[in-house]
Design an enzyme around this catalytic site. Structure first.
Site, mmCIF file in Angstrom:
data_model
loop_
_atom_site.group_PDB
_atom_site.id
_atom_site.type_symbol
_atom_site.label_atom_id
_atom_site.label_comp_id
_atom_site.label_asym_id
_atom_site.label_seq_id
_atom_site.Cartn_x
_atom_site.Cartn_y
_atom_site.Cartn_z
ATOM 1 N N ASP A 1 -9.934 29.349 77.904
ATOM 2 C CA ASP A 1 -10.607 28.338 77.093
ATOM 3 C C ASP A 1 -11.078 27.275 78.086
ATOM 4 O O ASP A 1 -10.573 27.169 79.213
ATOM 5 C CB ASP A 1 -9.686 27.750 76.028
ATOM 6 C CG ASP A 1 -10.504 27.042 74.927
ATOM 7 O OD1 ASP A 1 -11.710 26.769 75.152
ATOM 8 O OD2 ASP A 1 -9.948 26.755 73.853
HETATM 9 C C1 BGC Z 1 -12.917 25.327 72.456
HETATM 10 C C2 BGC Z 1 -13.472 26.724 72.472
HETATM 11 C C3 BGC Z 1 -14.921 26.687 72.896
HETATM 12 C C4 BGC Z 1 -15.016 26.037 74.260
HETATM 13 C C5 BGC Z 1 -16.440 25.951 74.811
HETATM 14 C C6 BGC Z 1 -13.164 24.572 73.759
HETATM 15 O O1 BGC Z 1 -12.860 23.239 73.603
HETATM 16 O O2 BGC Z 1 -11.513 25.361 72.202
HETATM 17 O O3 BGC Z 1 -13.337 27.308 71.196
HETATM 18 O O4 BGC Z 1 -15.468 27.973 72.885
HETATM 19 O O5 BGC Z 1 -14.506 24.719 74.176
HETATM 20 O O6 BGC Z 1 -17.178 25.001 74.122
#
Ligand code: BGC
Length: 748
Positions: A230
């Protein structure tokens, strides 16, 4: 060149460079070896492709205009794999047209508490429903030559302290509730990538957890793609790579690539480990480049129409006491700030820059005479007396009143959890005041997760629209006026009040620890066990037509390990309007071997029927569908004995049932020693006879003159007595006790 050849032609620096992002949204390319970069973009219910220099993971900066489809909270209510597959195809096509190779979704974490700020993106409180719908979505996207990122692996069920908190639970809970959702999606649909979560699980950061990322995901479930972090989840890059995390996102500005090279030099990381990660990245890049070859056209107007259709198939008619559908000649008052400013998506990384979001006043003329009045603001909770008076005046002039309520955007978003489950006071007050007028009142809800509905018994109809994407207002009007027939069913329970929710005592945890004290009893598994009333049960949803269920048949009434049985039934549309019915199959364990929920969802299907039409539905059940996770066995296990198959229109509306027996499951492990209880020996078929023949006569001294009425007491005393007590109560010597233990041990 094969992937292996490409990687062996690379320098170590090049291999390391592939394991972290080039920037916020791209992996690195190696041009001299023709390894292209992979473009990623959020997800999950529309494209958030950022092309500015100010990129972010919270949906704050601009993204290209795209179509906003219904969010996961809504699409799960379709209970329809075909709906999710269609959505996937649409998204995959949009991705290709915009040059996106991997879409960051679906998000499948279990809805443990209604308060989780990201519940609007997630599917369900039930792992089977969420896992299978995710698989259908993945198949749709990937069929278009675009990959997905199944997220957030694992046990990421709250936003509070999401980057530090440790999800603490028993093994059984992890394997029975929180892992199967990912397992189903991985096994059924082979996602190109899986995104590890920010949080820790039992102390270990998901981004460094070899058990999760390699032993479970790859070795047990056969995942063969890339694990991506993530955004910002990497803590110790070397530990992460060794655990099975191939790609760090976004860029670490090369600082972590350098760390990997240092670890290589010191021997902490092996060449093979680095090469394997690089190979997996090259495979992903090749698939991405291949998929991108097929041309695509992004027709925003056509996709908008699809967004409306999908929204119609997701909304849930929770209550209808002769209030709906509205007739074109009805004088209707539509009240509430959300009629003018619909809430149709959640905040954070999934935030889409939508193509076109028509509001209700703009669409009204196609439906009938409608008067609109705001009544309350869609952004706050303060009562505005003037708005309220205006709305009540409009209601007085109408035959039917529709109040569009919802959660203001700032109350529900990624990165924080809600503190309570209430709607803003100004909304509850308006509903109560309109009810006082004695009109037929229908409430429409626009929210990403359950809310308390204190006036539920007073209103005549409730339509749960959830966060239904840019087609929200058209879909609501079509359903209210019967141009479409509601067919959604709740993918989560609606408790009456927050305090009823099983996680209430523990959520969201303190001091970096989230204690999952309710164990496997999540959602309906808890409410049913406790016989606790809920506002609306899991799987509930009404239609303007009626369905009859009949002819339940099993291919066999016995199931053994490695076998499957089929369950079939007939569903008939007995009303006057075409409709779709989501049929649910639950399994209930009557063996009393483990503490289990009253029943668990093990099959679902949505069937479309014209008036008078009927169709047969068939479900396949495997031995594992009867199993729970046994900590003694260290695996899934279905005890031998009686079970029931229940077919329902909801978890609380069971229409058909029949019995089935599990047979020939291996016996549970039995450790024989001086602490083994007589009852354990009696309930194991391997030792039962021996105990009856060799021990029971000796035990007769204990039953003595107990007399009538004491049988139960004596029986319980014997059942719970450990072998060692035979010394005191029956007079066994230590040598005799050892001999007995040896004889019993030989039997198991
Ligand atoms: C989120 C993800 C997301 C990523 C990219 C993170 O803060 O938890 O779900 O895909 O950011 O934006």
């Amino acid at each position: 060149m094969t992937t292996k050849e490409i990687v062996s032609a690379m320098t170590m620096e090049e291999q390391a460079s592939l394991t972290s992002g080039a920037d916020f949204w791209h992996s690195k390319a190696i041009e001299r070896l023709e390894v292209p970069s992979v473009t990623m973009s959020d997800g999950p219910h529309g494209l958030r492709k950022q092309v500015t220099t100010t990129n972010d993971h919270m949906g704050l900066n601009e993204a290209v205009e795209a179509v906003c489809f219904p969010a996961g909270c809504a699409t799960a209510c379709s209970f329809d794999r075909k709906v999710l597959y269609r959505l996937g195809r649409l998204l995959g096509n949009e991705c290709r047209a915009e040059g996106v190779h991997v879409l960051l979704g679906p998000a499948v974490n279990i809805k443990r508490s209604p308060l989780c700020g990201r519940n609007f993106e997630y599917f369900s409180e039930d792992p089977m429903l969420a896992g299978d719908l995710a698989a259908a979505y993945i198949k749709g996207v990937q069929e278009e030559g675009v990959g997905v990122s199944l997220k957030h692996f694992a046990a990421n069920n709250q936003e509070h302290e999401r980057m530090c908190s440790s999800s603490e639970m028993e093994d059984r809970t992890l394997w029975e509730i929180y892992l199967p959702v990912f397992e189903r999606a991985v096994k059924q649909a082979k996602p190109w990538t899986v995104m590890c979560s920010y949080n820790r699980v039992a102390g270990a950061f998901a981004s460094e957890d070899k058990k999760l990322l390699t032993e479970i995901l790859r070795d047990k479930w056969g995942f063969d793609g890339v694990v991506v972090s993530d955004w910002g989840a990497v803590r110790d890059r070397v530990a992460g790579l060794k655990a099975g995390l191939e790609l760090e996102m976004p860029s670490s500005n090369n600082t972590n690539d350098a760390k990997l090279l240092e670890a290589l030099a010191s021997g902490e990381l092996t060449k093979e480990e680095l090469a394997l990660a690089a190979e997996r990245m090259v495979s992903l890049a090749k698939k991405a480049a291949e998929g991108a070859k097929k041309p695509a056209v992004f027709d925003r107007a056509a996709d908008h129409r699809e967004a409306v259709r999908l929204a119609e198939e997701c909304m849930v008619l929770l209550k209808n006491e002769q209030a709906l559908p509205l007739k074109p000649e009805d004088r209707v008052a539509v009240l509430g700030g959300f009629a003018f400013h619909p809430r149709y998506q959640g905040g954070g990384s999934s935030h889409i820059h939508p193509h076109f979001v028509p509001d209700m006043p703009r669409l009204a003329e196609k439906y009938g005479p409608i008067t609109f009045a705001e009544g309350f603001s869609a952004t706050g909770d303060k009562v505005d007396q003037a708005l309220m008076e205006e709305a009540l005046a409009a209601a007085k002039e109408a035959d039917r009143v529709v109040i569009v309520c919802g959660l203001p955007e700032q109350m529900e978003s990624e990165s924080f959890d809600r503190k309570h489950m209430k709607l803003p006071e100004c909304q509850n007050l308006l509903v109560e005041k309109v009810c006082d007028l004695g009109k037929k009142v229908v409430v429409v809800l626009q929210n990403g997760a359950p809310v308390e509905l204190p006036w539920a018994d007073r209103v005549d109809g409730i339509l749960e629209a959830y966060l239904a994407g840019e087609g929200v207002s058209e879909a609501i009007l079509n359903l209210l006026y019967g141009k479409a027939n509601p067919c959604g069913k709740l993918a989560e329970s609606f408790p009456i009040r927050l305090e009823d929710n099983p996680s209430y005592l523990f959520y969201p945890g303190l001091h970096h620890k989230a204690h999952y004290g309710e164990g496997i009893f999540v959602g309906y598994r808890y409410y049913e066990k406790k016989k606790m009333p809920v506002r609306f049960p899991f799987g509930h949803g009404l239609s303007y037509t009626t369905f009859a269920y009949s002819d339940l048949q099993l291919s066999s009434s016995v199931i053994r390990p490695d076998e499957e049985i089929t369950v079939s039934l007939r569903v008939k549309n007995t009303g006057t309007m075409a409709g779709k019915e989501a049929v649910q199959l639950y399994v209930s364990d009557h063996t009393e071997t483990y503490h289990r929920p009253e029943k668990e969802l093990k099959g679902f299907d949505a069937v479309s029927l014209q008036p008078g039409e009927e169709k047969m539905l068939t479900f396949t059940l495997a031995w594992r569908d009867f199993a729970c996770y046994s900590e003694e066995v260290g695996d899934y296990y279905a005890p031998n004995g009686a079970y029931e198959i229940l077919i329902g229109a909801s978890s609380a509306d069971i229409r058909l049932s029949c019995g089935v027996t599990v047979a020939e499951s291996p016996a549970l492990p039995l450790v024989i020693g001086m602490d083994t209880m007589i009852g354990e020996l009696l309930s194991d078929p391997r030792t039962n006879n021996f105990v009856k023949e060799a021990l029971t006569p000796k035990l007769s001294v204990l039953t003595g003159d107990a007399g009538d009425g004491f049988d139960e007491m004596v029986e319980a005393m014997i059942r719970d007595m450990p072998l060692r007590s035979l010394r005191s109560f029956v007079g066994l010597s230590n040598e005799e006790l050892d001999g007995l233990i040896a004889e019993l041990s030989a039997l198991v």
